[in-house]
Design an enzyme around this catalytic site. Structure first.
Site, PDB file in Angstrom:
ATOM      1  N   TYR A   1      40.820 -22.078 -13.003  1.00 54.75           N
ATOM      2  CA  TYR A   1      40.590 -20.772 -12.380  1.00 54.75           C
ATOM      3  C   TYR A   1      41.537 -20.485 -11.215  1.00 54.75           C
ATOM      4  O   TYR A   1      41.424 -19.459 -10.556  1.00 54.75           O
ATOM      5  CB  TYR A   1      39.134 -20.646 -11.926  1.00 54.75           C
TER       6      TYR A   1
ATOM      7  N   ASP B   1      30.407 -32.415 -22.688  1.00 56.29           N
ATOM      8  CA  ASP B   1      29.816 -32.046 -23.982  1.00 56.29           C
ATOM      9  C   ASP B   1      28.417 -32.643 -24.123  1.00 56.29           C
ATOM     10  O   ASP B   1      27.474 -31.969 -24.547  1.00 56.29           O
ATOM     11  CB  ASP B   1      30.734 -32.440 -25.149  1.00 56.29           C
TER      12      ASP B   1
ATOM     13  N   ASP C   1      25.445 -20.844 -16.987  1.00 54.54           N
ATOM     14  CA  ASP C   1      24.884 -19.820 -17.884  1.00 54.54           C
ATOM     15  C   ASP C   1      23.880 -20.466 -18.835  1.00 54.54           C
ATOM     16  O   ASP C   1      22.807 -19.930 -19.101  1.00 54.54           O
ATOM     17  CB  ASP C   1      25.990 -19.150 -18.722  1.00 54.54           C
TER      18      ASP C   1
ATOM     19  N   ASP D   1      30.896 -23.091 -14.606  1.00 54.29           N
ATOM     20  CA  ASP D   1      30.692 -21.702 -15.035  1.00 54.29           C
ATOM     21  C   ASP D   1      29.873 -21.687 -16.327  1.00 54.29           C
ATOM     22  O   ASP D   1      28.878 -20.958 -16.465  1.00 54.29           O
ATOM     23  CB  ASP D   1      32.077 -21.068 -15.267  1.00 54.29           C
TER      24      ASP D   1
ATOM     25  N   LYS E   1      35.157 -34.733 -18.064  1.00 56.07           N
ATOM     26  CA  LYS E   1      35.596 -35.087 -19.416  1.00 56.07           C
ATOM     27  C   LYS E   1      36.802 -36.016 -19.277  1.00 56.07           C
ATOM     28  O   LYS E   1      37.900 -35.743 -19.779  1.00 56.07           O
ATOM     29  CB  LYS E   1      35.944 -33.781 -20.169  1.00 56.07           C
TER      30      LYS E   1
HETATM   31  P1  ATP Z   1      30.904 -12.569 -17.506  1.00 61.03           P
HETATM   32  O1  ATP Z   1      31.990 -13.244 -18.290  1.00 61.03           O
HETATM   33  O2  ATP Z   1      31.411 -11.616 -16.497  1.00 61.03           O
HETATM   34  O3  ATP Z   1      29.878 -13.524 -16.976  1.00 61.03           O
HETATM   35  P2  ATP Z   1      29.725 -11.823 -20.051  1.00 61.03           P
HETATM   36  O4  ATP Z   1      30.368 -10.739 -20.841  1.00 61.03           O
HETATM   37  O5  ATP Z   1      29.921 -13.248 -20.454  1.00 61.03           O
HETATM   38  O6  ATP Z   1      30.106 -11.619 -18.522  1.00 61.03           O
HETATM   39  P3  ATP Z   1      27.166 -10.905 -19.237  1.00 61.03           P
HETATM   40  O7  ATP Z   1      27.624  -9.569 -18.841  1.00 61.03           O
HETATM   41  O8  ATP Z   1      26.744 -11.840 -18.182  1.00 61.03           O
HETATM   42  O9  ATP Z   1      28.218 -11.612 -20.149  1.00 61.03           O
HETATM   43  O10 ATP Z   1      25.954 -10.737 -20.201  1.00 61.03           O
HETATM   44  C1  ATP Z   1      25.789 -11.197 -21.521  1.00 61.03           C
HETATM   45  C2  ATP Z   1      24.564 -10.467 -22.059  1.00 61.03           C
HETATM   46  O11 ATP Z   1      23.381 -10.928 -21.397  1.00 61.03           O
HETATM   47  C3  ATP Z   1      24.648  -8.982 -21.750  1.00 61.03           C
HETATM   48  O12 ATP Z   1      25.328  -8.318 -22.747  1.00 61.03           O
HETATM   49  C4  ATP Z   1      23.201  -8.575 -21.601  1.00 61.03           C
HETATM   50  O13 ATP Z   1      22.679  -8.207 -22.829  1.00 61.03           O
HETATM   51  C5  ATP Z   1      22.523  -9.834 -21.069  1.00 61.03           C
HETATM   52  N1  ATP Z   1      22.349  -9.756 -19.613  1.00 61.03           N
HETATM   53  C6  ATP Z   1      23.180 -10.209 -18.652  1.00 61.03           C
HETATM   54  N2  ATP Z   1      22.699  -9.927 -17.431  1.00 61.03           N
HETATM   55  C7  ATP Z   1      21.533  -9.285 -17.618  1.00 61.03           C
HETATM   56  C8  ATP Z   1      20.554  -8.715 -16.740  1.00 61.03           C
HETATM   57  N3  ATP Z   1      20.673  -8.759 -15.394  1.00 61.03           N
HETATM   58  N4  ATP Z   1      19.494  -8.103 -17.291  1.00 61.03           N
HETATM   59  C9  ATP Z   1      19.327  -8.061 -18.608  1.00 61.03           C
HETATM   60  N5  ATP Z   1      20.205  -8.569 -19.495  1.00 61.03           N
HETATM   61  C10 ATP Z   1      21.298  -9.179 -19.005  1.00 61.03           C
END
Ligand code: ATP
Length: 337
Positions: free
Chosen positions: A123, A200, A228, A224, A168
């Protein structure tokens, strides 16, 4: 004049979850006689198309002159805004606590803090194109590893006392090798048990047995991804807060992205943003020796728990409430707590 808070609403669902959070903050100000001087700054995709720049210099100045900063998610300009702010202010520790909240269906019960090195790794953005080749440089330094290991040691010492170093090094022998060696060296100064595991395997164990983890210490990109995953194990990305902490500055933000698929529908989950503000209150309280902020943080979390128990949930966590309804309900709850 109170505490100056720099606020970036961001893109996609950012403005909606910001507005819900702001409504909750008004109730905290009244209850604890606090005065937040909240100043809004632009940054992100919308800002880029309006002003021609994703992170204007006024926003950087505003952050510099604030007591603390909070931001909603930004879309495609994340590298130019979020990663840039982390680098500009050397916010080297990304702290992502993940735990279960009541009345939210989850994959497993989980209670971990992910301590993610936030200043280097892939990053750093050192990417190059050479004809038909694309190259990214992965930077891992002893200095950055030592300081993030200290953060993990301190956090774990106040929890169950276990740090799992995730890397890793069997493949990335030099970069992850250095991270593993230096992290373990530094952690030997803390009263904690140190485990280590390849990333992994960590991602599999996180789903199967999350209780094997207390504090996870890892590099930027692995952190990161794992955070998630951990948030989803707890029920949703929409409930995961985070802090980016440096020596004197800090920026708080939900871990999720701008979620353009649900933007403008008033159904985004605001709890990750609200809980990010709770982390801001805790950090600012320690920094300013102001106990009211700590009390406000604790009241805020109690109100979140109460609201969830009473079914104040957005669709992503199995409810039917609107984003702004949750803000209004928390405001009322806090006034009456
Ligand atoms: P980034 O790479 O910026 O983290 P991303 O495209 O990987 O973004 P997010 O935008 O975090 O993904 O979200 C993935 C999916 O999870 C979204 O499309 C949405 O449907 C759901 N999501 C994320 N945040 C929320 C929230 N606060 N409330 C409800 N649903 C959410």
């Amino acid at each position: 004049m109170g505490y100056k808070i720099a606020w970036i609403k961001g893109d996609g669902i950012g403005p909606e979850i910001s507005d819900a959070t702001l409504h909750v903050i008004e109730a905290l100000e009244l209850k604890y006689n606090l005065n937040f001087n909240i100043v809004f700054y632009e940054a992100g995709d919308t800002c880029l198309s309006k002003m021609g720049v994703a992170l204007p210099s006024e926003t950087i100045e505003g952050f510099k002159n604030s007591d603390a900063a909070i931001k909603g998610p930004v879309g495609e300009t994340s590298m130019d805004v979020t990663v840039k702010l982390r680098q500009l202010f050397d916010l080297y520790a990304n702290i992502r606590p993940v735990k279960n909240y009541p009345n939210i269906e989850c994959v497993k019960s989980i209670d971990v803090v992910i301590v993610r090195e936030n200043s280097e790794d892939l990053y750093k953005g050192l990417e190059f194109e050479l004809e038909n080749l694309a190259i990214a440089l992965r930077i891992i330094s002893e200095h950055a590893t030592r300081r993030i290991a200290r953060v993990a040691g301190e956090i774990a010492a106040k929890r169950k006392g276990i740090v799992t170093v995730v890397h890793k090094s069997n493949v990335l022998r030099k970069t992850c090798g250095l991270f593993s060696k230096v992290a373990k060296e530094e952690l030997s100064n803390y009263p904690v048990k140190v485990n280590e595991i390849y990333v992994d395997a960590a991602s599999a164990i996180l789903i199967k047995n999350p209780d094997r983890f207390d504090v996870i210490l890892t590099t930027n990109m692995f952190g990161d991804i794992l955070s998630d995953e951990a948030a989803q194990i707890a029920g949703s990305l929409g409930i995961g807060p985070s802090a980016n902490i440096g020596e004197s500055k800090a920026l708080f933000e939900p871990i999720h992205g701008a979620a353009p698929d649900i933007a403008g529908k008033n159904i985004a989950n605001p709890y990750a943003m609200i809980l990010s503000f709770k982390m801001l209150l805790d950090w600012l309280s320690d920094k300013k020796y102001d106990k009211r902020l700590k009390e406000a943080a604790s009241t805020l979390e109690s109100a979140v728990i109460k609201a969830l128990n009473m079914g104040y949930k957005t669709p992503d966590i199995g409810g039917d409430k609107k984003t702004n309804e949750i803000g209004h309900f928390l405001h009322k709850l806090i006034k009456n707590l």
